[in-house]
Motif scaffolding. Structure first.
Motif, PDB file in Angstrom:
ATOM      1  N   VAL A   1       0.861  -1.202   0.085  1.00 24.73           N
ATOM      2  CA  VAL A   1      -0.083  -0.017   0.050  1.00 24.73           C
ATOM      3  C   VAL A   1       0.950   1.448  -0.034  1.00 24.73           C
ATOM      4  O   VAL A   1       0.693   2.195  -0.840  1.00 24.73           O
ATOM      5  N   LEU A   2       1.864   1.063   0.858  1.00 27.17           N
ATOM      6  CA  LEU A   2       2.761   2.255   0.988  1.00 27.17           C
ATOM      7  C   LEU A   2       3.533   2.401  -0.460  1.00 27.17           C
ATOM      8  O   LEU A   2       3.657   3.920  -1.023  1.00 27.17           O
ATOM      9  N   SER A   3       4.118   1.509  -1.071  1.00 25.11           N
ATOM     10  CA  SER A   3       4.598   1.596  -2.365  1.00 25.11           C
ATOM     11  C   SER A   3       3.686   2.220  -3.331  1.00 25.11           C
ATOM     12  O   SER A   3       4.123   3.048  -4.293  1.00 25.11           O
ATOM     13  N   PHE A   4       2.592   1.745  -3.490  1.00 28.19           N
ATOM     14  CA  PHE A   4       1.421   2.146  -4.407  1.00 28.19           C
ATOM     15  C   PHE A   4       1.272   3.655  -4.253  1.00 28.19           C
ATOM     16  O   PHE A   4       1.291   4.390  -5.088  1.00 28.19           O
ATOM     17  N   ILE A   5       1.307   4.164  -3.028  1.00 30.78           N
ATOM     18  CA  ILE A   5       0.901   5.692  -2.802  1.00 30.78           C
ATOM     19  C   ILE A   5       2.155   6.504  -3.137  1.00 30.78           C
ATOM     20  O   ILE A   5       2.097   7.606  -3.880  1.00 30.78           O
ATOM     21  N   LEU A   6       3.432   5.941  -2.669  1.00 27.81           N
ATOM     22  CA  LEU A   6       4.689   6.675  -3.101  1.00 27.81           C
ATOM     23  C   LEU A   6       4.981   6.636  -4.867  1.00 27.81           C
ATOM     24  O   LEU A   6       5.181   7.821  -5.525  1.00 27.81           O
ATOM     25  N   LYS A   7       4.897   5.508  -5.214  1.00 21.18           N
ATOM     26  CA  LYS A   7       5.268   5.316  -6.808  1.00 21.18           C
ATOM     27  C   LYS A   7       4.012   5.884  -7.688  1.00 21.18           C
ATOM     28  O   LYS A   7       4.487   6.588  -8.742  1.00 21.18           O
ATOM     29  N   ASP A   8       2.943   6.116  -7.252  1.00 17.74           N
ATOM     30  CA  ASP A   8       1.921   6.642  -8.122  1.00 17.74           C
ATOM     31  C   ASP A   8       1.534   8.150  -7.466  1.00 17.74           C
ATOM     32  O   ASP A   8       0.446   8.596  -8.164  1.00 17.74           O
ATOM     33  N   CYS A   9       2.350   8.661  -6.680  1.00 13.74           N
ATOM     34  CA  CYS A   9       1.777   9.875  -6.202  1.00 13.74           C
ATOM     35  C   CYS A   9       0.487  10.278  -5.555  1.00 13.74           C
ATOM     36  O   CYS A   9      -0.069  11.197  -5.849  1.00 13.74           O
ATOM     37  N   GLN A  10      -0.057   9.112  -5.005  1.00 18.45           N
ATOM     38  CA  GLN A  10      -1.446   9.269  -4.602  1.00 18.45           C
ATOM     39  C   GLN A  10      -1.490  10.114  -3.318  1.00 18.45           C
ATOM     40  O   GLN A  10      -0.525   9.914  -2.496  1.00 18.45           O
ATOM     41  N   PRO A  11      -2.452  10.885  -2.916  1.00 17.38           N
ATOM     42  CA  PRO A  11      -2.618  11.366  -1.659  1.00 17.38           C
ATOM     43  C   PRO A  11      -2.852  10.502  -0.448  1.00 17.38           C
ATOM     44  O   PRO A  11      -3.322   9.085  -0.758  1.00 17.38           O
ATOM     45  N   LEU A  12      -2.059  10.721   0.707  1.00 14.92           N
ATOM     46  CA  LEU A  12      -2.455   9.850   1.799  1.00 14.92           C
ATOM     47  C   LEU A  12      -3.744   9.415   2.161  1.00 14.92           C
ATOM     48  O   LEU A  12      -3.923   8.455   2.617  1.00 14.92           O
ATOM     49  N   SER A  13      -4.654  10.512   1.756  1.00 17.32           N
ATOM     50  CA  SER A  13      -6.085  10.320   2.092  1.00 17.32           C
ATOM     51  C   SER A  13      -6.618   9.093   1.434  1.00 17.32           C
ATOM     52  O   SER A  13      -7.696   8.832   1.473  1.00 17.32           O
ATOM     53  N   ILE A  14      -5.931   8.470   0.405  1.00 11.69           N
ATOM     54  CA  ILE A  14      -6.566   7.432  -0.262  1.00 11.69           C
ATOM     55  C   ILE A  14      -6.991   6.248   0.503  1.00 11.69           C
ATOM     56  O   ILE A  14      -8.118   5.602   0.178  1.00 11.69           O
ATOM     57  N   VAL A  15      -6.231   5.801   1.533  1.00  9.42           N
ATOM     58  CA  VAL A  15      -6.623   4.935   2.364  1.00  9.42           C
ATOM     59  C   VAL A  15      -7.960   5.210   3.165  1.00  9.42           C
ATOM     60  O   VAL A  15      -8.415   4.231   3.800  1.00  9.42           O
ATOM     61  N   GLU A  16      -8.490   6.408   3.126  1.00 15.38           N
ATOM     62  CA  GLU A  16      -9.700   6.399   3.683  1.00 15.38           C
ATOM     63  C   GLU A  16     -10.902   6.651   2.619  1.00 15.38           C
ATOM     64  O   GLU A  16     -12.087   6.847   2.980  1.00 15.38           O
ATOM     65  N   SER A  17     -10.524   6.507   1.266  1.00 14.37           N
ATOM     66  CA  SER A  17     -11.574   6.637   0.485  1.00 14.37           C
ATOM     67  C   SER A  17     -12.451   5.333   0.378  1.00 14.37           C
ATOM     68  O   SER A  17     -11.798   4.370   0.513  1.00 14.37           O
ATOM     69  N   GLU A  18     -13.651   5.486  -0.131  1.00 19.19           N
ATOM     70  CA  GLU A  18     -14.594   4.387   0.073  1.00 19.19           C
ATOM     71  C   GLU A  18     -14.221   3.530  -1.275  1.00 19.19           C
ATOM     72  O   GLU A  18     -14.208   2.168  -0.838  1.00 19.19           O
ATOM     73  N   GLY A  19     -13.769   3.882  -2.218  1.00 16.96           N
ATOM     74  CA  GLY A  19     -13.654   3.032  -3.419  1.00 16.96           C
ATOM     75  C   GLY A  19     -12.315   2.071  -3.068  1.00 16.96           C
ATOM     76  O   GLY A  19     -12.275   0.887  -3.372  1.00 16.96           O
ATOM     77  N   PHE A  20     -11.231   2.800  -2.639  1.00 20.04           N
ATOM     78  CA  PHE A  20     -10.030   2.016  -2.174  1.00 20.04           C
ATOM     79  C   PHE A  20     -10.304   1.036  -1.240  1.00 20.04           C
ATOM     80  O   PHE A  20      -9.854  -0.043  -1.488  1.00 20.04           O
ATOM     81  N   ARG A  21     -11.131   1.491  -0.272  1.00 20.47           N
ATOM     82  CA  ARG A  21     -11.465   0.392   0.909  1.00 20.47           C
ATOM     83  C   ARG A  21     -12.061  -0.685   0.442  1.00 20.47           C
ATOM     84  O   ARG A  21     -11.831  -1.839   0.740  1.00 20.47           O
TER      85      ARG A  21
END
Length: 126
Positions: free
Chosen positions: A54-74
């Motif tokens: 999950v951390l790698s996905f966020i860093l490599k794809d420049c995702q906001p940290l808040s993605i872990v709180e998004s309904e679709g991602f969850r």
């Protein structure tokens, strides 16, 4: 309207607004009890591996940290690995800080070695 196909029964499902909710509803209604041998994450190393992914996905794809709180991602994570407890934004932030420090130290060592090598070569030329 896009369509996706269930990998278990080949039913075509609608995929609206890039939300996995129809897939999740379908899985829960039709397949949740069909696959009792679904691998569960019960070891710390498996959880750590998923946390790092999950951390790698966020860093490599420049995702906001808040993605872990998004309904679709969850929902997506829940479908992929129902037993995995997703990290909080605060925990991700701490992991990013640790990774930054580790990378910073690695880069500093590389630069120090390059400088030492360069100055070592200059002093042997004199």
């Amino acid at each position: 309207m896009e369509q996706v196909k269930c990998r278990i029964c080949s039913t075509e499902l609608s995929y609206l607004n890039k939300s996995a909710s129809s897939m999740l509803r379908h899985y829960r209604a039709r397949h949740e009890n069909e696959v009792p041998d679904t691998p569960r994450i019960d070891s710390a190393s498996s959880k750590q591996m998923l946390d790092e992914a999950v951390l790698s996905f966020i860093l490599k794809d420049c995702q906001p940290l808040s993605i872990v709180e998004s309904e679709g991602f969850r929902e997506l994570v829940q479908v992929l690995q129902p037993s995995y407890v997703l990290l909080t934004r605060k925990t991700i932030k701490q992991m990013v800080a640790k990774k930054y420090e580790k990378e910073w130290e690695r880069v500093k060592k590389e630069v120090q070695q390059a400088v030492a090598l360069t100055f070592g070569n200059i002093s042997t030329l004199k």
